[in-house]
Motif scaffolding. Structure first.
Motif, PDB file in Angstrom:
ATOM      1  N   PRO A 118     -14.809 -60.771  11.014  1.00 27.98           N
ATOM      2  CA  PRO A 118     -14.465 -62.133  10.580  1.00 27.98           C
ATOM      3  C   PRO A 118     -14.407 -62.191   9.054  1.00 27.98           C
ATOM      4  O   PRO A 118     -15.306 -61.694   8.371  1.00 27.98           O
ATOM      5  CB  PRO A 118     -15.620 -62.981  11.133  1.00 27.98           C
ATOM      6  N   THR A 119     -13.335 -62.781   8.542  1.00 24.63           N
ATOM      7  CA  THR A 119     -13.089 -62.767   7.101  1.00 24.63           C
ATOM      8  C   THR A 119     -12.937 -64.186   6.567  1.00 24.63           C
ATOM      9  O   THR A 119     -12.118 -64.959   7.077  1.00 24.63           O
ATOM     10  CB  THR A 119     -11.822 -61.949   6.780  1.00 24.63           C
ATOM     11  N   ILE A 120     -13.735 -64.513   5.562  1.00 24.41           N
ATOM     12  CA  ILE A 120     -13.720 -65.838   4.941  1.00 24.41           C
ATOM     13  C   ILE A 120     -13.052 -65.725   3.572  1.00 24.41           C
ATOM     14  O   ILE A 120     -13.478 -64.934   2.733  1.00 24.41           O
ATOM     15  CB  ILE A 120     -15.146 -66.390   4.765  1.00 24.41           C
ATOM     16  N   VAL A 121     -12.003 -66.522   3.354  1.00 23.30           N
ATOM     17  CA  VAL A 121     -11.282 -66.521   2.078  1.00 23.30           C
ATOM     18  C   VAL A 121     -11.771 -67.710   1.256  1.00 23.30           C
ATOM     19  O   VAL A 121     -11.505 -68.865   1.587  1.00 23.30           O
ATOM     20  CB  VAL A 121      -9.759 -66.603   2.286  1.00 23.30           C
ATOM     21  N   LEU A 122     -12.494 -67.400   0.189  1.00 24.30           N
ATOM     22  CA  LEU A 122     -13.076 -68.436  -0.668  1.00 24.30           C
ATOM     23  C   LEU A 122     -12.198 -68.678  -1.890  1.00 24.30           C
ATOM     24  O   LEU A 122     -11.289 -67.908  -2.180  1.00 24.30           O
ATOM     25  CB  LEU A 122     -14.478 -68.021  -1.099  1.00 24.30           C
ATOM     26  N   GLY A 123     -12.508 -69.743  -2.617  1.00 23.49           N
ATOM     27  CA  GLY A 123     -11.761 -70.048  -3.832  1.00 23.49           C
ATOM     28  C   GLY A 123     -11.153 -71.431  -3.778  1.00 23.49           C
ATOM     29  O   GLY A 123     -11.282 -72.169  -2.795  1.00 23.49           O
ATOM     30  N   ALA A 124     -10.495 -71.803  -4.851  1.00 24.87           N
ATOM     31  CA  ALA A 124      -9.920 -73.138  -4.993  1.00 24.87           C
ATOM     32  C   ALA A 124      -8.600 -73.257  -4.245  1.00 24.87           C
ATOM     33  O   ALA A 124      -7.820 -72.307  -4.182  1.00 24.87           O
ATOM     34  CB  ALA A 124      -9.711 -73.452  -6.473  1.00 24.87           C
ATOM     35  N   SER A 125      -8.365 -74.436  -3.706  1.00 22.41           N
ATOM     36  CA  SER A 125      -7.119 -74.675  -2.978  1.00 22.41           C
ATOM     37  C   SER A 125      -6.134 -75.518  -3.771  1.00 22.41           C
ATOM     38  O   SER A 125      -5.023 -75.781  -3.314  1.00 22.41           O
ATOM     39  CB  SER A 125      -7.425 -75.380  -1.645  1.00 22.41           C
ATOM     40  N   SER A 126      -6.523 -75.940  -4.971  1.00 25.77           N
ATOM     41  CA  SER A 126      -5.647 -76.772  -5.801  1.00 25.77           C
ATOM     42  C   SER A 126      -5.966 -76.525  -7.269  1.00 25.77           C
ATOM     43  O   SER A 126      -7.018 -75.988  -7.609  1.00 25.77           O
ATOM     44  CB  SER A 126      -5.846 -78.249  -5.475  1.00 25.77           C
ATOM     45  N   ASP A 127      -5.056 -76.939  -8.149  1.00 25.98           N
ATOM     46  CA  ASP A 127      -5.294 -76.815  -9.587  1.00 25.98           C
ATOM     47  C   ASP A 127      -6.480 -77.662 -10.019  1.00 25.98           C
ATOM     48  O   ASP A 127      -7.231 -77.279 -10.925  1.00 25.98           O
ATOM     49  CB  ASP A 127      -4.050 -77.241 -10.371  1.00 25.98           C
ATOM     50  N   GLU A 128      -6.656 -78.800  -9.365  1.00 27.64           N
ATOM     51  CA  GLU A 128      -7.779 -79.672  -9.705  1.00 27.64           C
ATOM     52  C   GLU A 128      -9.104 -78.950  -9.441  1.00 27.64           C
ATOM     53  O   GLU A 128     -10.013 -78.965 -10.279  1.00 27.64           O
ATOM     54  CB  GLU A 128      -7.714 -80.957  -8.881  1.00 27.64           C
TER      55      GLU A 128
END
Length: 322
Positions: A142-152
């Motif tokens: 199982p792989t979780i992709v983290l990080g921001a989803s928008s410029d904000e």
């Protein structure tokens, strides 16, 4: 005849009891399965939702900030990526705590075979690396992709806390993560009381690269937001509000900084910095003349996690108190 009737009745009763017990056991099993399904964790991330094991013991993390987050809540990753610019080894500020973790390539070139050998329960990856190998990683664990989803979100200096809390949720350690954040905020407040009241507290943060001198902006990176907004330094004259800029030696005298913090990239940076230090334009800076120059270690990376940020504050306060 009566005996036969009685025997058939007893047999029928036994069968009904067995069926009843079987149905009860089946109902109990179904209930247990439903409860287990309810207990399974579903984690939302940039690729949707992923169900993860109830007990995650071996986790592979493919970004330095995730190493920091895991170690913050007392979880040592089983596999990590190496940093090519540091000789292909652990990121230095966490190296002591990462000893024994398997190196599984770099963010630019993940070693899938190494990850497969670890047989992890979970993989944590950022969107950049996921864009190249997400499907392959999903086949392993199982792989979780983290990080921001928008410029904000990307420009939010506190977004790193969201990734920390998401990782803490996986391990049922959200209270510990909140406590670590609170401890950090207390540390920041004490440092701000000292720094914001300094008479001369204009700061420029420079990055010395192979052929460039870059000045970091006042916002859009957690490191500078911490320096200028949390700790209380004032941005020097050439510090832009949002955009990182390149400086020529000709404009260096306009820097207008009481203090210079700088990071020297390992590849080509030391040679460039040596040349810069030989320049009379550099030597003429007030911060240089007053020996108010702090060469930092990996602050650009440290700023994304609680462990690194605590080290940054300690280093800044040691400098201020000299």
């Amino acid at each position: 005849m009566k005996l036969r009737t009685y025997t058939m009745f007893a047999l029928l009763t036994s069968i009904l009891l067995l069926v009843g017990c079987s149905e009860t056991q089946s109902s109990t099993n179904d209930q247990e399965e439903t409860e287990q399904t309810t207990e399974a964790k579903m984690i939302s991330h940039l690729k949707g939702e992923t169900e993860i094991p109830e007990n995650v013991e071996k986790v592979v993390a493919l970004r330095p900030s995730y190493f920091d987050h895991l170690l913050t809540i007392g979880v040592k990753p089983a596999g990590v990526t190496a940093q090519a610019q540091y000789g292909g080894d652990y990121i230095p500020y966490l190296s002591d705590q990462l000893q024994g973790a398997e190196i599984v390539g770099s963010a630019a070139e993940v070693n899938l075979e190494k990850i497969l050998e670890i047989n992890p329960d979970l993989i944590l990856v950022d969107d950049y690396t996921a864009s190249q190998v997400y499907e392959d990683l999903e086949k392993i664990a199982p792989t979780i992709v983290l990080g921001a989803s928008s410029d904000e979100e990307r420009n939010d200096p506190d977004f790193w806390q969201q990734d920390l809390m998401k990782i803490a949720k996986i391990f049922d350690k959200e209270d510990l993560a909140k406590q670590k954040i609170a401890n950090l905020e207390e540390k920041v407040a004490k440092a701000n009381e000292k720094i914001s009241n300094m008479d001369d507290n204009e700061l420029a943060f420079l990055r010395i690269r192979e052929k460039l001198i870059q000045i970091y902006p006042e916002t859009t990176h957690p490191m500078v937001s911490m320096l200028y907004h949390d700790l209380g330094f004032e941005p020097a004259d050439l510090t832009a509000p949002k955009e990182r800029g390149d400086l020529s030696m000709e404009v260096i005298p306009e820097l207008g900084a009481d203090h210079i913090f700088l990071q020297v990239d390992s590849s080509g940076g030391p040679e460039n910095y040596s040349s810069i230090q030989d320049s009379n334009l550099w030597k003429g800076l007030e911060a240089v003349e007053n020996e108010n120059v702090l060469k930092t270690d990996f602050w650009i990376y440290k700023a994304w996690g609680a462990i690194g940020r605590a080290q940054m504050i300690d280093e800044a306060m040691e400098y201020v108190n000299e």
